[in-house]
Design a protein around this motif. Structure first.
Motif, short mmCIF file in Angstrom:
data_model
loop_
_atom_site.label_atom_id
_atom_site.label_comp_id
_atom_site.label_asym_id
_atom_site.label_seq_id
_atom_site.Cartn_x
_atom_site.Cartn_y
_atom_site.Cartn_z
N ALA A 111 0.86 -1.19 0.00
CA ALA A 111 0.00 0.00 0.00
C ALA A 111 0.89 1.24 0.00
O ALA A 111 1.55 1.55 1.00
CB ALA A 111 -0.91 0.00 1.23
N LYS A 112 0.90 1.95 -1.13
CA LYS A 112 1.78 3.12 -1.23
C LYS A 112 1.39 3.96 -2.45
O LYS A 112 0.65 3.52 -3.33
CB LYS A 112 3.24 2.70 -1.36
N VAL A 113 1.92 5.17 -2.51
CA VAL A 113 1.73 6.05 -3.66
C VAL A 113 2.62 5.56 -4.80
O VAL A 113 3.80 5.24 -4.60
CB VAL A 113 2.10 7.50 -3.29
N VAL A 114 2.05 5.48 -6.00
CA VAL A 114 2.82 5.00 -7.15
C VAL A 114 3.02 6.08 -8.22
O VAL A 114 3.88 5.94 -9.08
CB VAL A 114 2.13 3.77 -7.79
N GLN A 115 2.24 7.16 -8.16
CA GLN A 115 2.37 8.20 -9.18
C GLN A 115 1.72 9.49 -8.69
O GLN A 115 0.75 9.46 -7.93
CB GLN A 115 1.72 7.76 -10.49
N LYS A 116 2.26 10.62 -9.13
CA LYS A 116 1.68 11.93 -8.81
C LYS A 116 1.64 12.78 -10.07
O LYS A 116 2.54 12.71 -10.90
CB LYS A 116 2.49 12.65 -7.73
N ARG A 117 0.59 13.59 -10.18
CA ARG A 117 0.48 14.53 -11.29
C ARG A 117 0.07 15.89 -10.75
O ARG A 117 -0.88 15.99 -9.96
CB ARG A 117 -0.56 14.06 -12.32
N GLU A 118 0.76 16.90 -11.17
CA GLU A 118 0.47 18.25 -10.68
C GLU A 118 -0.89 18.72 -11.16
O GLU A 118 -1.30 18.46 -12.30
CB GLU A 118 1.55 19.22 -11.14
#
Length: 442
Positions: free
Chosen positions: A63-70
């Motif tokens: 369980a974790k963050v895999v991608q970010k988009r501004e």
């Protein structure tokens, strides 16, 4: 219709029926399974094996963050705005996450007043995961989500939805120095309601409902709104802003002719049963009034109205100019159903569809929708003029003067029985004329 089939002799002996293990899926999946095979299999497996999918020892993905988009949202008090993609319980989740430069007060219809909030957001958890570990309720959902996103519960205010964050609408309204932005996700296909018209099933004071409370799943039909302004809203302004925002949301639904899920033939919807709004205090000039006569109230309403329209177009494909067939479907009505009700050949359904492709007849039915809603509410009382219009339409289709026979469907309101009956009567008489002419031809 499905439930009526299950009540027929023999069906009650099936274990799934006896154990109440009947699982429903959206038609987009079941009717077109070949184009969504992987998604359908994962959803079905998660529903059949809920305990296994919810077991931390059985998880495949951490369980974790895999991608970010501004996400471009320009306010002085916002340090960062992003769309965040994460894996939770082996399913891809999505969030709108906004980091504030300094802690603020927020008002949330999900949590009430919250102080010293540094992060606000709207979190999407996909349908296959709705039933997983449901005994933990909202508290468990919040805990899992915040852990995966690296957030703390004490300084985070989050809304939750089954509407895809990729269908987010960001609508901004301006007047001179004032600016309001509404971040909206919206879906109305599963649990749209008309307040004061529909029945609420959950009675919180009844202890016998505790199990139902724990097992309750969120619906994809949810309208979530985050409101941002470039002013400092007083508590009075924040609470009054709720009314302005809700009225604008309802205005958008009415202008789109969104129907109540439970009573679609009779009632337009005012919202869904799981709508929520989060309002940020903001920074800038002090504002104390956000009602309908104020410029700030107007901007809030405009931003929400535009945001709801855009979000519903993205999530459900609903627009004001959608086809008459889509609007009939919203009322759980189709040409095929009408042909069965009239005990007619299947050709009638095809003829009805062809008829409704013509603007004049589709506009007749669209007008009947509006007249029907007004008649059901006592705003239209005398239908004699409408009866004349129905006879004119039926006669035009038939090619001769005919009397209209109402569609024999007790679930349809009176006006729609007359309007649909006009089309069916006209087509039936038209077909009869063709048969008579063929017999008279040597």
């Amino acid at each position: 219709q499905v439930l009526s089939i299950l009540s027929q002799p023999g069906w009650g002996d099936v274990d799934a029926v006896q154990d109440n293990r009947i699982i429903f899926f959206p038609c987009d999946l079941t009717c077109r399974a070949s184009t969504h095979t992987g998604y359908f299999v994962s959803w079905l497996a998660a529903r059949l094996y809920e305990n296994e999918f919810a077991d931390p020892e059985q998880l495949v993905l951490p369980a974790k963050v895999v991608q970010k988009r501004e996400l471009e949202i320009d306010y002085d008090y916002i340090a960062q705005a992003e769309k965040v993609y994460s894996d939770i319980l082996d399913f891809r989740n999505k969030s709108v996450l906004i980091k504030l430069k300094e802690p603020m007060t927020i008002l949330s219809t999900l949590e009430g007043w919250r102080q010293d909030i540094s992060f606000i957001g709207n979190h999407y958890f996909p349908p296959p995961s709705w039933g997983l570990d449901h005994s933990q309720g909202l508290a468990g959902l919040r805990k899992r989500t915040f852990s995966a996103l690296g957030l703390k519960e004490e300084d985070t205010a989050m809304l939750f939805t089954g509407a895809d964050i990729d269908n987010l609408a960001v609508a901004t309204a301006r007047y001179k120095e004032m600016k309001v932005t509404a971040l909206v996700t919206a879906g109305v296909k599963s649990n749209a309601v008309r307040m004061a018209g529909d029945v609420g099933a959950y009675y919180e004071l009844d202890e016998l409902n505790e199990l139902d409370k724990n097992k309750k799943e969120e619906k994809p039909g949810t309208i979530n709104i985050i409101l941002l302004t470039n002013t400092t809203l007083s508590k009075r302004a924040m609470t009054r802003a709720l009314i302005s925002a809700v009225e604008a949301k309802t205005a958008a639904l009415q202008d789109l002719d969104i129907r109540s899920t439970a009573t679609s033939k009779i009632n337009p919807a005012t919202g869904t049963g799981t709508d929520n709004i989060l309002i940020v205090q903001g920074t800038g000039p002090q504002i104390d009034a956000t009602g309908g006569h104020t410029k700030m109230g107007e901007l809030i309403a405009r931003a929400v109205y535009d945001g709801v329209n855009e979000a519903l177009a993205k999530q459900n494909g609903i627009t004001s100019n959608r086809s008459i067939f889509a609007r009939l479907k919203d009322r759980k009505t189709s040409a095929w159903q009408l042909s069965r009700l009239c005990d007619c050949e299947n050709e009638l359904g095809k003829d009805l569809e062809q008829l409704l492709l013509q603007p004049g007849y589709s506009s007749f039915i669209a007008a009947a929708f509006a007249i029907s809603d007004h008649y059901e509410r006592g705003l239209v009382i005398d239908l004699s003029s409408f009866d004349t219009w129905c006879r004119t339409v039926a006669s035009q289709i038939a090619g001769k003067e005919v009397d209209v026979k109402e569609v024999e469907d007790p679930d349809q309101p009176l006006v729609m029985r007359k309007a649909l009956g006009a089309l069916v009567t006209g087509l039936q008489q038209q077909e009869q004329c063709k048969k008579n002419n063929n017999r008279d031809t040597p």
